[in-house]
Design a protein around this motif. Structure first.
Motif, PDB file in Angstrom:
ATOM      1  N   ARG A  32       0.859  -1.185   0.000  1.00  0.00           N
ATOM      2  CA  ARG A  32       0.000   0.000   0.000  1.00  0.00           C
ATOM      3  C   ARG A  32       0.885   1.221   0.000  1.00  0.00           C
ATOM      4  NH1 ARG A  32      -1.763   3.665   3.525  1.00  0.00           N
ATOM      5  NH2 ARG A  32      -0.451   2.762   5.142  1.00  0.00           N
ATOM      6  N   ALA A  33       0.657   2.087  -0.922  1.00  0.00           N
ATOM      7  CA  ALA A  33       1.424   3.333  -0.926  1.00  0.00           C
ATOM      8  C   ALA A  33       0.866   4.250   0.138  1.00  0.00           C
ATOM      9  CB  ALA A  33       1.323   3.995  -2.297  1.00  0.00           C
ATOM     10  N   LYS A  34       1.750   4.877   0.864  1.00  0.00           N
ATOM     11  CA  LYS A  34       1.277   5.805   1.892  1.00  0.00           C
ATOM     12  C   LYS A  34       0.537   6.959   1.232  1.00  0.00           C
ATOM     13  CE  LYS A  34       4.697   4.835   5.482  1.00  0.00           C
ATOM     14  NZ  LYS A  34       5.223   3.585   4.869  1.00  0.00           N
ATOM     15  N   THR A  35      -0.540   7.394   1.862  1.00  0.00           N
ATOM     16  CA  THR A  35      -1.284   8.516   1.286  1.00  0.00           C
ATOM     17  C   THR A  35      -0.491   9.798   1.500  1.00  0.00           C
ATOM     18  OG1 THR A  35      -2.511   9.107   3.276  1.00  0.00           O
ATOM     19  CG2 THR A  35      -3.430   7.342   1.925  1.00  0.00           C
ATOM     20  N   GLU A  36      -0.897  10.807   0.752  1.00  0.00           N
ATOM     21  CA  GLU A  36      -0.214  12.095   0.850  1.00  0.00           C
ATOM     22  C   GLU A  36      -0.276  12.620   2.292  1.00  0.00           C
ATOM     23  OE1 GLU A  36       1.211  13.043  -1.808  1.00  0.00           O
ATOM     24  OE2 GLU A  36       1.876  15.076  -1.345  1.00  0.00           O
ATOM     25  N   SER A  37      -1.436  12.507   2.905  1.00  0.00           N
ATOM     26  CA  SER A  37      -1.573  13.037   4.270  1.00  0.00           C
ATOM     27  C   SER A  37      -0.729  12.229   5.253  1.00  0.00           C
ATOM     28  CB  SER A  37      -3.040  13.016   4.703  1.00  0.00           C
ATOM     29  OG  SER A  37      -3.516  11.700   4.805  1.00  0.00           O
ATOM     30  N   TRP A  44      -4.145  20.567   4.432  1.00  0.00           N
ATOM     31  CA  TRP A  44      -3.058  20.156   5.323  1.00  0.00           C
ATOM     32  C   TRP A  44      -3.175  20.798   6.692  1.00  0.00           C
ATOM     33  CZ3 TRP A  44      -1.671  16.054   3.258  1.00  0.00           C
ATOM     34  CH2 TRP A  44      -1.634  15.940   1.862  1.00  0.00           C
ATOM     35  N   ALA A  45      -4.441  21.018   7.071  1.00  0.00           N
ATOM     36  CA  ALA A  45      -4.641  21.532   8.420  1.00  0.00           C
ATOM     37  C   ALA A  45      -4.059  20.544   9.416  1.00  0.00           C
ATOM     38  CB  ALA A  45      -6.132  21.714   8.687  1.00  0.00           C
ATOM     39  N   GLN A  60      -1.806   7.912  15.499  1.00  0.00           N
ATOM     40  CA  GLN A  60      -3.074   8.360  14.928  1.00  0.00           C
ATOM     41  C   GLN A  60      -2.861   9.217  13.684  1.00  0.00           C
ATOM     42  OE1 GLN A  60      -5.800  10.171  17.648  1.00  0.00           O
ATOM     43  NE2 GLN A  60      -5.510   8.588  19.221  1.00  0.00           N
ATOM     44  N   PHE A  61      -3.752   9.065  12.745  1.00  0.00           N
ATOM     45  CA  PHE A  61      -3.754   9.876  11.527  1.00  0.00           C
ATOM     46  C   PHE A  61      -5.175  10.362  11.280  1.00  0.00           C
ATOM     47  CE2 PHE A  61      -0.365   6.837  11.108  1.00  0.00           C
ATOM     48  CZ  PHE A  61       0.682   7.543  10.531  1.00  0.00           C
ATOM     49  N   GLN A  62      -5.263  11.611  10.867  1.00  0.00           N
ATOM     50  CA  GLN A  62      -6.574  12.104  10.454  1.00  0.00           C
ATOM     51  C   GLN A  62      -6.585  12.202   8.937  1.00  0.00           C
ATOM     52  OE1 GLN A  62      -7.653  16.084  11.612  1.00  0.00           O
ATOM     53  NE2 GLN A  62      -9.821  15.706  11.253  1.00  0.00           N
ATOM     54  N   ALA A  63      -7.656  11.689   8.323  1.00  0.00           N
ATOM     55  CA  ALA A  63      -7.758  11.754   6.860  1.00  0.00           C
ATOM     56  C   ALA A  63      -7.953  13.207   6.418  1.00  0.00           C
ATOM     57  CB  ALA A  63      -8.922  10.906   6.390  1.00  0.00           C
ATOM     58  N   ARG A  95       2.096  10.707   4.592  1.00  0.00           N
ATOM     59  CA  ARG A  95       3.509  11.077   4.430  1.00  0.00           C
ATOM     60  C   ARG A  95       3.790  12.401   5.138  1.00  0.00           C
ATOM     61  NH1 ARG A  95       6.181   7.997   0.569  1.00  0.00           N
ATOM     62  NH2 ARG A  95       7.785   9.581   0.320  1.00  0.00           N
ATOM     63  N   ARG A  96       2.833  13.302   5.000  1.00  0.00           N
ATOM     64  CA  ARG A  96       3.044  14.600   5.660  1.00  0.00           C
ATOM     65  C   ARG A  96       3.062  14.427   7.175  1.00  0.00           C
ATOM     66  NH1 ARG A  96       2.007  19.988   2.713  1.00  0.00           N
ATOM     67  NH2 ARG A  96       2.139  19.296   0.580  1.00  0.00           N
ATOM     68  N   ALA A  97       2.123  13.645   7.663  1.00  0.00           N
ATOM     69  CA  ALA A  97       2.043  13.463   9.124  1.00  0.00           C
ATOM     70  C   ALA A  97       3.306  12.796   9.656  1.00  0.00           C
ATOM     71  CB  ALA A  97       0.817  12.628   9.474  1.00  0.00           C
ATOM     72  N   LEU A  98       3.873  11.916   8.879  1.00  0.00           N
ATOM     73  CA  LEU A  98       5.079  11.204   9.318  1.00  0.00           C
ATOM     74  C   LEU A  98       6.355  11.928   8.913  1.00  0.00           C
ATOM     75  CD1 LEU A  98       3.954   7.578   8.393  1.00  0.00           C
ATOM     76  CD2 LEU A  98       4.189   8.518  10.702  1.00  0.00           C
TER      77      LEU A  98
END
Lengths: 651, 666
Positions: A306-311, B30-31, B119-122, A313-316
């Protein structure tokens, strides 16, 4: 392939003005069209296109489409529903007109408003479709419609144009026009025609291209075809900065690509550290290559996970991959990134290695006369060691060292080499590398019931397929899927259950399925017991047996060999009264089937071996190919007769 | 399939595998990450059931809260959390919600809590909107918003929350409470305005007593629902016909008693279609012209139904309420296209023009989905119930049923373009539907037709050569429901595909056979049989085995029905679908080559298990071998208790079909 600048022509156009395409007007159908009930040029067709006109104008950013078709069967009524996709905000569909003309000449106009429906919306990408259906359509109706697609400026430069000359229905007459954009500073237009013999692209002046063509057959649909995309008739236009020959284009683009690759794979401290941890100074070049291959194959290949989603990648705080070492540090990448990481590591280890990009044979056949680098969508690596070159497929998860996925074998592409870039072809698969062996020991009772077990030893593509299935399914699901496939090959009445697999995570070795089986395999008839001669082939799907003619080439993906060794153990008192005669069926130079039965006390052993040394065949070879498979199919149906000294109850 | 699926609750778990998301993200996307809300964090703490079976995921929490205002407008909030257990379970983390133009999706939030607590938020880029249907003939405004969850890997919990305003005319919730994966904790809450009332019914599950949480606040809670996994079972009814569910009505739709609820639904449907069936002068003229000179009612019905089947093309244009409400008969007649409701509407109008009453009958395209004990709008198809005059006894009008009020109704599906009036296809036989007949609205069961309503008679005359080549002529005569099936095949496929389909279908029985002739003979009349004439030759059909020549007298075709789990004697808990009633007969004569004599034939077979019977014999007379068999099916499905009978029947058929005649040289 030809190419020319349009600057000069454009200047004239600027003075004289563009000959704007005249929107086609609806026209009265001819009496012959109205009374037509079948088309001798397209026997059995559900519908035929009587006339198709397409006028594409990049100067006005429009496409005008006109279609007139004849419905010949109930299924042909499907042509009455027309879907027109467009990118909302970047294009629009306007001026939709249409009508239905009945065989008696009655005209029913399209009056309803077309529906405007969502297809897909992701952020700013909003793909919609306008849909209309022509009214009161019946078999025999002539359908006529036209519409205009309009584009915003932002799209046109990269858009180019494509004429899809071969359509789902036979086309009696078609006219295409394309007026490319009047250029800025030397941008030219190139075109790539793939047309039937006798059809030619025209350039009547004013920088406009036209094509008039008649009697275009419908798009073919045959089993085991090469990718349809690769041989449909079409013409593609695209803008180009300069005029080039085929060789020049690929060399120029290849050099740019090569530079980019070299930059991506340039040695770095992180890569050196990694390589030094993986290889030992005394390793041979081949040992180093294999160790590094194993290391990159072990990374998370997101094409199989599974490719990491854009969000995500940003979060990590995961950076985009800009260099091979990023892939190594992230322990994750797609097939491309992993292939080029491997290239980087080979070079870092001091090995001579080159990048190679090829087409994926599943979807396309490479055509160098089509100037589009995007054709080459698979990355491979060429290892040069000991005076020998080996093509490797590290982006293909679980592909053994030294082998390629069939999708990347026998395909063309472009490679780096000691003397620069060049076009090349990857080697074909050898049947010996793709061998599957079935060993079965089956014990029968007097009623034909059977218990037994199989071992199925898979190598090459078959093993690779199941290993990749295992990547996206757990063990239970994998066994279920394998059982379903196997169940379809054993005789009806026999149930198979996978006990376990051996070697699932060891790509360089065989993959072995251990299978238990039971059920009714024999048919009792009085003193006799009838058994399928070739246990794994009785229900096998033999291709081409009933397809009498062939229009397109055959593509069976890869050469292979299948061995089956089945031993029936039968009850005391039974003897073999009849067994399949030993057979040898061959298509010289291409395929061979050899069978042999050996009877002994209370058992009979059947050996079945088929080698298919080819994967591609031309239509001209089809009758030989079909003749071979017809003999295989009849051989597969043979039976064994056991008889008992005791007289049974039957007739 | 044919009609808008009612707001079946499970769209919230709609699978969306392989969504390919583009990346033009606005800055707002990207909030800053918001932590998962308390409900999601609590849900994620729930343990996976001790024995989840083969489940690829588990639904830890699933809660619906429906708030109805004093205008009877409802807002629905759903919260659900799914733990992904296996790689193939990732699809269960792809939350989705559907909404139409008369609904409003207020929000859709999602979070992922990984196995290690991260945790991740979509964000916006993790969602995709799609049209709910993409088949060309299904033009609907319904759309789906789906999530591609960040970090959606095995071990992770994906928690989603949506809120949407339901369509203003919708006053029913169909709550599906059982899925192919287990559910730990689920609830439905209904918050009504002061004075509001509700009605409930349950299907495949004992009623659960609601908990009153406050004034007009009802809550139903269920814990530990087992999975209903049919994936590796065969010949079962569809999941929707077996899964536990509950329906609840509010407002005017909330009436007490099953019969009253069905009646209320029928009345609503009647009101919705009021005047839609009014015939225009053109419709009346066409209907009367069609029946002019017809000698009997059957002929009148046949001419009108045939007209609609052949002249109204299936095409759906639905926006919002259009999922339930037909177009006007005049528009349908003029355009020559429409969906199932439209076809029924035009049929009712045309029949009305000749003095015959007919009604809407809301059904599902699959038997068992509509449960007579659970009144609801569940069901995806509309057909027609035609009122027959008292005493009408034409034997061709088989698909008749007696309504509770004594009316004799002939069931007919005008969307089915191949099945003639008088018959209904197998999927509808034995199923339930809701008749819209004003105060007489009611649920009715459609009939199971007798065996002479379908089948195939196949005769063949062959010559066997000494080298094993079999050649000869075969005639197939398809009748009734089977003729309709063949007509559908011919209509939906090109001639080339039909021929290839037959050849490939025969290739397992007759490998390498060449068909010198293969012609369908059919008339325009739907109630007439279809004939298929074949001339074929199959080299090496009979095989040598040592000194013997083996010949399978069955030659072609199979009556066996593959239900592997039943044949393996696995415990069966669900009904077994056995097709449709009919009679299939084979009769073959095979002339044997000179110099060969029959040395053994398979034993005759005679099996009668009540719901079906099978008979087969092989006889030899002179140099001719005669094989005949008859397979009669009398029902559409059997209870699991008859699995052993089914096994015995199928085993006998299989054995017979494998049987061979042994020939020896004189």
């Amino acid at each position: 392939m030809r190419i020319r600048g349009i600057l000069r022509g454009a200047a004239l156009i600027g003075i004289c003005g563009v000959a704007l395409p005249v929107r086609p007007q609806f026209q009265p159908p001819s009496p012959d069209e109205l009374k037509m009930t079948a088309d001798p040029k397209a026997p059995g067709a559900d519908a035929v296109i009587l006339e198709y006109r397409e006028a594409d104008n990049d100067r006005l950013l429009t496409e005008d489409i006109y279609t007139r078709l004849k419905v010949l069967t109930d299924k042909g009524k499907e042509a009455a529903t027309v879907e027109l996709p467009y990118w909302k905000g970047a294009s629009s569909v306007d001026d939709i007109r249409g009508r239905t003309i009945h065989p008696d000449g009655t005209i029913v106009p399209l009056t309803g408003k077309p529906e405007d429906l969502l297809s897909e919306k992701v952020n700013k990408l909003n793909i919609k479709r306008k849909v209309f259906t022509l009214p009161a359509v019946d078999v025999g109706s002539v359908l006529e419609y036209s519409y205009q697609l309009r584009f915003n400026d932002m799209l046109f430069v990269s858009r180019g144009e494509e004429w899809r000359v071969q359509q789902p229905y036979f086309v009696h007459k078609a006219h295409y026009e394309y007026a490319p954009y009047a250029p800025y500073g030397g941008i030219g237009v190139a075109w790539w025609p793939h047309l039937p013999s006798g059809a030619a692209l025209n350039s009547p002046g004013g920088g406009v291209f036209t094509l008039d063509i008649a009697d275009v057959p419908a798009a073919p649909d045959e089993e085991w075809m090469p990718p349809l995309n690769s041989f449909l008739y079409r013409v593609r236009f695209y803008y180009s900065l300069k005029a080039e020959t085929t060789a020049q284009y690929w060399m120029d683009e290849g050099k740019k690509w090569s530079d980019i690759v070299d930059k991506f794979v340039a040695p770095s401290g992180a890569l050196r550290d990694a390589v030094n941890r993986i290889v030992a100074p005394g390793d041979s070049e081949l040992d180093k290559a294999q160790k590094l291959y194993t290391a990159v194959e072990a990374l998370d290949n997101t094409d199989y996970s599974r490719a990491k989603t854009e969000s995500e990648r940003r979060a990590l705080h995961i950076k985009d991959i800009k260099h091979a070492e990023d892939t190594w540090k992230q322990k994750s990448g797609n097939s491309f990134e992993i292939a080029y990481l491997y290239l980087a590591m080979l070079r870092t280890a001091g090995l001579k290695a080159y990048a190679l990009q090829v087409v994926d044979r599943m979807y396309e056949v490479f055509d160098p006369s089509y100037f589009n680098w995007d054709q080459l969508n698979v990355a491979l690596v060429v290892l040069s060691s000991g005076g020998k070159e080996t093509i490797l497929d590290p982006g293909e998860k679980l592909c053994p060292f030294g082998q390629l996925s069939w999708r990347h074998a026998e395909v063309r592409g472009i490679r780096q080499g000691p003397d620069g870039v060049s076009l090349t072809t990857t080697p074909p698969e050898n049947f010996a590398d793709n061998m599957t062996t079935y060993n079965a020991n089956l014990t029968l009772d007097a009623k034909g019931a059977m218990t037994g077990s199989f071992t199925i030893v898979m190598n090459g593509q078959e093993a690779l397929y199941w290993r990749q299935v295992a990547l996206v399914n757990d063990a239970d699901e994998l066994e279920t899927e394998y059982e379903k496939q196997l169940q379809a090959t054993v005789p009806e009445g026999v149930d198979v259950h996978v006990d376990h697999f051996v070697g699932m995570d060891q790509p360089d070795g065989s993959l072995i399925a251990i299978v238990n089986a039971n059920g009714m395999v024999g048919t009792a008839m009085g003193k006799r017991l009838l058994l399928p001669g070739y246990f794994f082939e009785t229900r096998g799907d033999v291709p081409f047996v009933n397809e009498q003619r062939r229009l397109e080439p055959v593509d069976m993906h890869f050469a292979s060999r299948i061995n089956e060794n089945v031993t029936y153990h039968f009850p005391a008192g039974y003897t073999v009264e009849g067994a399949p005669a030993d057979a040898r069926v061959s298509w010289p130079g291409h395929a061979i089937l050899v069978t042999k039965s050996t009877a002994a006390q209370e058992q009979i052993a059947i050996a079945y071996s088929m080698v298919r040394a080819f994967d591609l065949a031309e239509p001209g070879e089809y009758q030989d190919l079909r003749g071979f498979y017809q003999q295989v199919a009849t051989t597969n149906q043979q039976q064994i007769v056991l008889s008992s000294a005791e007289t049974g109850k039957g007739s | 399939m044919f009609m808008r699926i009612p707001r079946f609750r499970r769209t919230g778990l709609f699978s969306c595998i392989g969504a390919c998301l583009a990346v033009w993200a606005g800055n707002s996307a990207w909030a800053k990450n918001q932590p998962a809300p308390d409900w999601a964090q609590e849900a994620a703490k729930a343990a996976t059931p001790a024995d989840p079976g083969d489940a690829a995921a588990v639904l830890l929490y699933d809660e619906y809260v429906i708030t109805v205002d004093d205008q009877n407008h409802a807002v629905e909030r759903e919260r659900w959390a799914t733990r992904i257990l296996k790689p193939q379970g990732r699809e269960w983390g792809h939350c989705a919600v559907d909404y139409d133009i008369d609904e409003k999706l207020d929000y859709f939030h999602a979070w992922t809590i990984t196995a290690n607590g991260q945790q991740f938020q979509a964000k916006d880029t993790d969602f995709e909107d799609k049209g709910a249907y993409d088949a060309p003939e299904l033009q609907m405004t319904d759309r789906i918003r789906a999530l591609n969850p960040p970090a959606g890997d095995p071990g992770a919990v994906v928690a989603c929350e949506t809120q949407k305003r339901l369509a203003p005319y919708m006053d029913e919730e169909d709550w599906q409470i059982q899925y192919p994966i287990p559910v730990v904790d689920e609830a439905l809450e209904l918050d009504l305005p002061p004075g509001g009332h509700f009605a409930q019914s349950w299907s495949h599950y004992p009623p659960v007593k609601e908990v009153e949480g406050g004034a007009n606040q009802m809550r139903w809670e269920i814990k530990g629902m087992s999975a209903l996994d049919l994936e590796n079972l065969h010949a079962t009814p569809p999941l929707e016909a077996l899964a536990a569910r509950m329906s609840v009505f509010w407002g005017d739709a909330a009436v007490n008693g099953v019969d009253n609820q069905w009646r209320a639904i029928g009345v609503w449907q009647d009101q919705l279609e009021a005047h839609r069936t009014d015939p225009t002068p053109e419709i009346t003229a066409r209907a009367q012209a069609l029946v002019a000179g017809a000698p009997d009612l059957y002929t009148k019905l046949s001419r009108i139904t045939d007209y609609i089947q052949k002249n109204v093309r299936y095409f759906i244009v639905e926006k919002g309420i259009g999922g339930w409400q037909a177009h006007y008969a005049g528009d349908i007649f003029r355009n020559g296209y429409g969906d199932c409701k439209d076809k029924t509407t035009l049929l009712i109008a045309m029949l009305q023009s000749i003095g015959v009453r007919a009604y809407y009958l809301h059904v599902d395209s699959e038997r068992g989905v509509i449960d007579p004990d659970e009144p609801s709008l569940t069901g995806n198809h509309m057909i027609t119930a035609i009122e027959l005059p008292e005493g009408e006894s034409d034997a061709r009008l088989m698909a008749r049923v007696k309504a509770a009020d004594g009316k004799t109704l002939l069931i007919f599906d005008p969307t089915d373009e191949e099945t003639p009036v008088g018959l209904i296809r197998g999927e509808l036989q034995g199923a339930y539907g809701n008749l819209a007949d004003g105060a007489d609205s009611q649920v009715i069961q459609m009939p199971v037709l007798p065996p002479d309503s379908g089948g195939l008679s196949r005769t063949g005359s062959f010559v066997l050569a000494a080298d094993g080549t079999l050649s000869g002529d075969v005639t197939d005569v398809f009748s009734g429901v089977d003729a309709a099936g063949e007509r559908g095949l011919l209509k939906e496929n090109t001639q080339k595909d039909v021929r290839e389909g037959i050849e490939v279908g025969m290739s397992s029985d007759l490998p390498g056979a060449t068909f010198k002739g293969l012609e369908f003979e059919q008339t325009e009349k739907l109630d007439q049989p279809i004939r298929l004439e074949m001339q074929l030759s199959a080299a090496s059909y009979a095989h040598s085995a040592g000194p013997l020549l083996l010949l399978r007298p069955r030659v072609m075709g199979s009556d066996a029905r593959a239900v592997p789990d039943v044949m393996e004697s696995k415990a069966r808990h669900f009904p077994i679908e056995i097709g449709h009633p009919g009679c299939w007969r084979d009769s073959f004569d095979i002339t044997l080559p000179a110099g060969y004599a029959v040395d053994g034939t398979p034993d005759p077979v005679n099996v009668d298990v009540g719901f079906a019977r099978y008979h087969s014999t092989v006889t030899a007379k002179g140099n001719t071998l005669h094989y005949e068999r008859e397979y009669v099916v009398k029902d559409v499905e059997i209870p699991p208790s008859k699995a052993a009978d089914f096994r015995m029947l199928e085993g006998s058929i299989l054995e017979d079909e494998k049987g061979a005649v042994v020939l020896k040289k004189d």
